[in-house]
Scaffold this motif. Structure first.
Motif, PDB file in Angstrom:
ATOM      1  N   ALA A 174       0.844  -1.096   0.026  1.00 26.80           N
ATOM      2  CA  ALA A 174       0.097  -0.131   0.050  1.00 26.80           C
ATOM      3  C   ALA A 174       0.893   0.995  -0.040  1.00 26.80           C
ATOM      4  O   ALA A 174       0.683   2.192  -0.719  1.00 26.80           O
ATOM      5  N   ARG A 175       1.920   1.028   0.622  1.00 29.85           N
ATOM      6  CA  ARG A 175       2.705   2.322   0.815  1.00 29.85           C
ATOM      7  C   ARG A 175       3.497   2.674  -0.565  1.00 29.85           C
ATOM      8  O   ARG A 175       3.494   3.467  -0.869  1.00 29.85           O
ATOM      9  N   PHE A 176       3.920   1.434  -1.264  1.00 26.38           N
ATOM     10  CA  PHE A 176       4.614   1.488  -2.359  1.00 26.38           C
ATOM     11  C   PHE A 176       3.625   2.116  -3.646  1.00 26.38           C
ATOM     12  O   PHE A 176       4.020   2.910  -4.455  1.00 26.38           O
ATOM     13  N   ALA A 177       2.354   1.668  -3.424  1.00 22.68           N
ATOM     14  CA  ALA A 177       1.243   1.878  -4.259  1.00 22.68           C
ATOM     15  C   ALA A 177       0.933   3.483  -4.308  1.00 22.68           C
ATOM     16  O   ALA A 177       0.818   4.155  -5.201  1.00 22.68           O
ATOM     17  N   ARG A 178       0.986   3.944  -2.816  1.00 20.23           N
ATOM     18  CA  ARG A 178       0.596   5.242  -2.812  1.00 20.23           C
ATOM     19  C   ARG A 178       1.765   6.300  -3.457  1.00 20.23           C
ATOM     20  O   ARG A 178       1.492   7.333  -4.092  1.00 20.23           O
ATOM     21  N   ARG A 179       3.084   5.855  -3.173  1.00 17.43           N
ATOM     22  CA  ARG A 179       4.234   6.545  -3.679  1.00 17.43           C
ATOM     23  C   ARG A 179       4.220   6.498  -5.136  1.00 17.43           C
ATOM     24  O   ARG A 179       4.663   7.575  -5.686  1.00 17.43           O
ATOM     25  N   ALA A 180       3.632   5.303  -5.656  1.00 15.38           N
ATOM     26  CA  ALA A 180       3.808   5.316  -7.372  1.00 15.38           C
ATOM     27  C   ALA A 180       2.463   5.831  -7.775  1.00 15.38           C
ATOM     28  O   ALA A 180       2.426   6.028  -9.182  1.00 15.38           O
ATOM     29  N   ALA A 181       1.361   6.309  -6.856  1.00 10.14           N
ATOM     30  CA  ALA A 181       0.131   6.732  -7.406  1.00 10.14           C
ATOM     31  C   ALA A 181      -0.593   5.856  -8.275  1.00 10.14           C
ATOM     32  O   ALA A 181      -1.132   6.175  -9.418  1.00 10.14           O
ATOM     33  N   LEU A 182      -0.724   4.740  -7.885  1.00 11.97           N
ATOM     34  CA  LEU A 182      -1.324   3.765  -8.825  1.00 11.97           C
ATOM     35  C   LEU A 182      -2.544   3.011  -7.938  1.00 11.97           C
ATOM     36  O   LEU A 182      -2.553   2.904  -6.766  1.00 11.97           O
ATOM     37  N   PRO A 183      -3.732   3.190  -8.633  1.00 11.23           N
ATOM     38  CA  PRO A 183      -4.994   2.867  -8.013  1.00 11.23           C
ATOM     39  C   PRO A 183      -5.220   1.521  -7.629  1.00 11.23           C
ATOM     40  O   PRO A 183      -5.803   0.875  -8.424  1.00 11.23           O
ATOM     41  N   ILE A 184      -4.646   0.875  -6.647  1.00 11.26           N
ATOM     42  CA  ILE A 184      -4.729  -0.544  -6.233  1.00 11.26           C
ATOM     43  C   ILE A 184      -5.346  -0.584  -4.889  1.00 11.26           C
ATOM     44  O   ILE A 184      -4.895  -0.242  -3.786  1.00 11.26           O
ATOM     45  N   SER A 185      -6.603  -1.239  -5.142  1.00  9.93           N
ATOM     46  CA  SER A 185      -7.338  -1.534  -3.696  1.00  9.93           C
ATOM     47  C   SER A 185      -6.887  -2.859  -3.314  1.00  9.93           C
ATOM     48  O   SER A 185      -7.121  -3.922  -3.690  1.00  9.93           O
ATOM     49  N   MET A 186      -6.325  -2.908  -1.876  1.00 11.38           N
ATOM     50  CA  MET A 186      -5.551  -3.900  -1.405  1.00 11.38           C
ATOM     51  C   MET A 186      -6.511  -4.566  -0.371  1.00 11.38           C
ATOM     52  O   MET A 186      -7.113  -3.810   0.666  1.00 11.38           O
ATOM     53  N   HIS A 187      -6.793  -5.962  -0.195  1.00 13.33           N
ATOM     54  CA  HIS A 187      -7.226  -6.538   0.984  1.00 13.33           C
ATOM     55  C   HIS A 187      -6.381  -7.789   1.355  1.00 13.33           C
ATOM     56  O   HIS A 187      -5.496  -8.088   0.536  1.00 13.33           O
ATOM     57  N   GLY A 188      -6.463  -8.005   2.689  1.00 10.60           N
ATOM     58  CA  GLY A 188      -5.837  -9.290   3.257  1.00 10.60           C
ATOM     59  C   GLY A 188      -6.623  -9.998   4.003  1.00 10.60           C
ATOM     60  O   GLY A 188      -7.722  -9.739   4.440  1.00 10.60           O
ATOM     61  N   CYS A 189      -6.339 -11.417   3.871  1.00 11.92           N
ATOM     62  CA  CYS A 189      -7.473 -12.535   4.766  1.00 11.92           C
ATOM     63  C   CYS A 189      -6.474 -13.479   5.511  1.00 11.92           C
ATOM     64  O   CYS A 189      -5.391 -13.519   5.072  1.00 11.92           O
ATOM     65  N   ASP A 190      -6.840 -13.845   6.730  1.00  7.70           N
ATOM     66  CA  ASP A 190      -6.163 -14.662   7.674  1.00  7.70           C
ATOM     67  C   ASP A 190      -7.449 -15.603   8.344  1.00  7.70           C
ATOM     68  O   ASP A 190      -8.319 -14.686   8.556  1.00  7.70           O
ATOM     69  N   GLN A 191      -6.857 -16.623   8.610  1.00  5.61           N
ATOM     70  CA  GLN A 191      -7.762 -17.575   9.552  1.00  5.61           C
ATOM     71  C   GLN A 191      -7.879 -16.875  10.963  1.00  5.61           C
ATOM     72  O   GLN A 191      -8.856 -16.910  11.701  1.00  5.61           O
ATOM     73  N   ASN A 192      -6.722 -16.086  11.311  1.00  8.08           N
ATOM     74  CA  ASN A 192      -6.748 -15.834  13.002  1.00  8.08           C
ATOM     75  C   ASN A 192      -7.554 -14.252  13.022  1.00  8.08           C
ATOM     76  O   ASN A 192      -6.844 -13.317  12.347  1.00  8.08           O
ATOM     77  N   ALA A 193      -8.249 -14.288  13.854  1.00  5.21           N
ATOM     78  CA  ALA A 193      -9.089 -12.868  13.888  1.00  5.21           C
ATOM     79  C   ALA A 193      -8.383 -12.182  14.568  1.00  5.21           C
ATOM     80  O   ALA A 193      -8.422 -11.007  14.344  1.00  5.21           O
ATOM     81  N   GLU A 194      -7.438 -12.152  15.492  1.00  2.08           N
ATOM     82  CA  GLU A 194      -6.553 -11.469  16.336  1.00  2.08           C
ATOM     83  C   GLU A 194      -5.600 -10.838  15.387  1.00  2.08           C
ATOM     84  O   GLU A 194      -5.418  -9.479  15.387  1.00  2.08           O
ATOM     85  N   SER A 195      -5.129 -11.684  14.501  1.00  2.00           N
ATOM     86  CA  SER A 195      -4.069 -10.927  13.180  1.00  2.00           C
ATOM     87  C   SER A 195      -4.869  -9.996  12.471  1.00  2.00           C
ATOM     88  O   SER A 195      -4.215  -9.065  12.198  1.00  2.00           O
ATOM     89  N   VAL A 196      -6.202 -10.328  12.125  1.00  2.00           N
ATOM     90  CA  VAL A 196      -6.713  -9.361  11.227  1.00  2.00           C
ATOM     91  C   VAL A 196      -7.215  -8.166  11.963  1.00  2.00           C
ATOM     92  O   VAL A 196      -7.014  -6.947  11.593  1.00  2.00           O
ATOM     93  N   ALA A 197      -7.792  -8.360  13.400  1.00  2.00           N
ATOM     94  CA  ALA A 197      -7.785  -7.171  13.977  1.00  2.00           C
ATOM     95  C   ALA A 197      -6.591  -6.241  14.284  1.00  2.00           C
ATOM     96  O   ALA A 197      -6.600  -4.828  13.971  1.00  2.00           O
ATOM     97  N   ILE A 198      -5.467  -6.710  14.312  1.00  2.00           N
ATOM     98  CA  ILE A 198      -4.169  -6.158  14.383  1.00  2.00           C
ATOM     99  C   ILE A 198      -3.708  -5.320  13.113  1.00  2.00           C
ATOM    100  O   ILE A 198      -3.498  -4.196  13.038  1.00  2.00           O
ATOM    101  N   ALA A 199      -4.150  -6.186  11.861  1.00  2.00           N
ATOM    102  CA  ALA A 199      -3.827  -5.713  10.639  1.00  2.00           C
ATOM    103  C   ALA A 199      -4.479  -4.322  10.453  1.00  2.00           C
ATOM    104  O   ALA A 199      -4.197  -3.399   9.635  1.00  2.00           O
ATOM    105  N   ASN A 200      -5.855  -4.532  10.684  1.00  2.00           N
ATOM    106  CA  ASN A 200      -6.710  -3.303  10.450  1.00  2.00           C
ATOM    107  C   ASN A 200      -6.357  -2.254  11.230  1.00  2.00           C
ATOM    108  O   ASN A 200      -6.654  -1.055  10.613  1.00  2.00           O
ATOM    109  N   ARG A 201      -6.304  -2.353  12.602  1.00  2.00           N
ATOM    110  CA  ARG A 201      -5.794  -1.358  13.287  1.00  2.00           C
ATOM    111  C   ARG A 201      -4.376  -0.425  12.899  1.00  2.00           C
ATOM    112  O   ARG A 201      -4.425   0.510  12.726  1.00  2.00           O
ATOM    113  N   ARG A 202      -3.413  -1.428  12.665  1.00  2.00           N
ATOM    114  CA  ARG A 202      -2.170  -0.906  11.934  1.00  2.00           C
ATOM    115  C   ARG A 202      -2.458   0.067  10.772  1.00  2.00           C
ATOM    116  O   ARG A 202      -1.878   0.867  10.233  1.00  2.00           O
TER     117      ARG A 202
END
Length: 195
Positions: free
Chosen positions: A37-65
């Motif tokens: 996402a940081r690289f895409a912003r720097r390059a001004a490229l319109p990339i919508s990024m998503h991530g998935c994981d089995q672990n709900a705690e990891s997902v919560a941490i990723a969304n918070r970050r």
């Protein structure tokens, strides 16, 4: 790893000349997605990024970050081994996860990726080799005092695929006409584009 993956995603996005949707599988705490996402912003490229994981705690941490960093990536809970992958993504990526699976589970995930009909697949993972095992053994002891790290690093390399083994599983899953190359440090980068 993020930079190797970004090189392929960036080239695809520039060639597409339109907004691109990307899904990172087994995204954990979101490190790779947030790097991209940081690289895409720097390059001004319109990339919508998503991530998935089995672990709900990891997902919560990723969304918070992501929120703290001012990025828009969204992370959601999803078991990529047990459940079909969502469709509608142009790019599917995965880093440092396949070595946790046995051959059948890896082939199953690769088949699920193919069934999701992305235009581009990018997978980066460890390569099993004696040199990699030795490097992991030494590096883990130099960089950490944790017994878990001392054990897990070399064990991960021992469980990894060779490039040839991974290529055979990709072919079994219908991901033919792929490219696979070595990257530092002792990893492979697998890329596949839809015909």
């Amino acid at each position: 790893t993020s930079r190797h993956v970004w090189g392929v995603v960036e080239a695809f996005s520039r060639a597409a000349r339109r907004p691109v949707r990307m899904l990172d599988l087994a995204s954990g705490g979101g490190d790779v997605v947030l790097d991209l996402a940081r690289f895409a912003r720097r390059a001004a490229l319109p990339i919508s990024m998503h991530g998935c994981d089995q672990n709900a705690e990891s997902v919560a941490i990723a969304n918070r970050r992501a929120k703290q960093m001012g990025f828009e990536p969204e992370f959601f809970v999803h078991d990529i081994v047990a459940d079909p992958l969502p469709r509608g993504y142009d790019v599917i990526t995965n880093t440092l996860f396949m070595h946790h699976l046995d051959d059948d589970a890896t082939a199953h995930v690769l088949q699920a990726i193919r069934a999701a009909q992305p235009q581009l697949v990018v997978i980066s993972d460890l390569v099993r080799s004696a040199r990699g095992f030795l490097l992991a053994h030494l590096a883990c002891r130099v960089l950490s005092r944790s017994y878990v790290v001392h054990y897990d690093g070399p064990r991960s390399v021992a469980a990894a695929y060779t490039s040839e083994e991974f290529a055979r599983l990709a072919e079994r899953a219908g991901l033919d006409r792929y490219r696979i190359r070595a990257t530092w440090p002792l990893r492979f980068l697998f890329t596949w584009e839809a015909p």
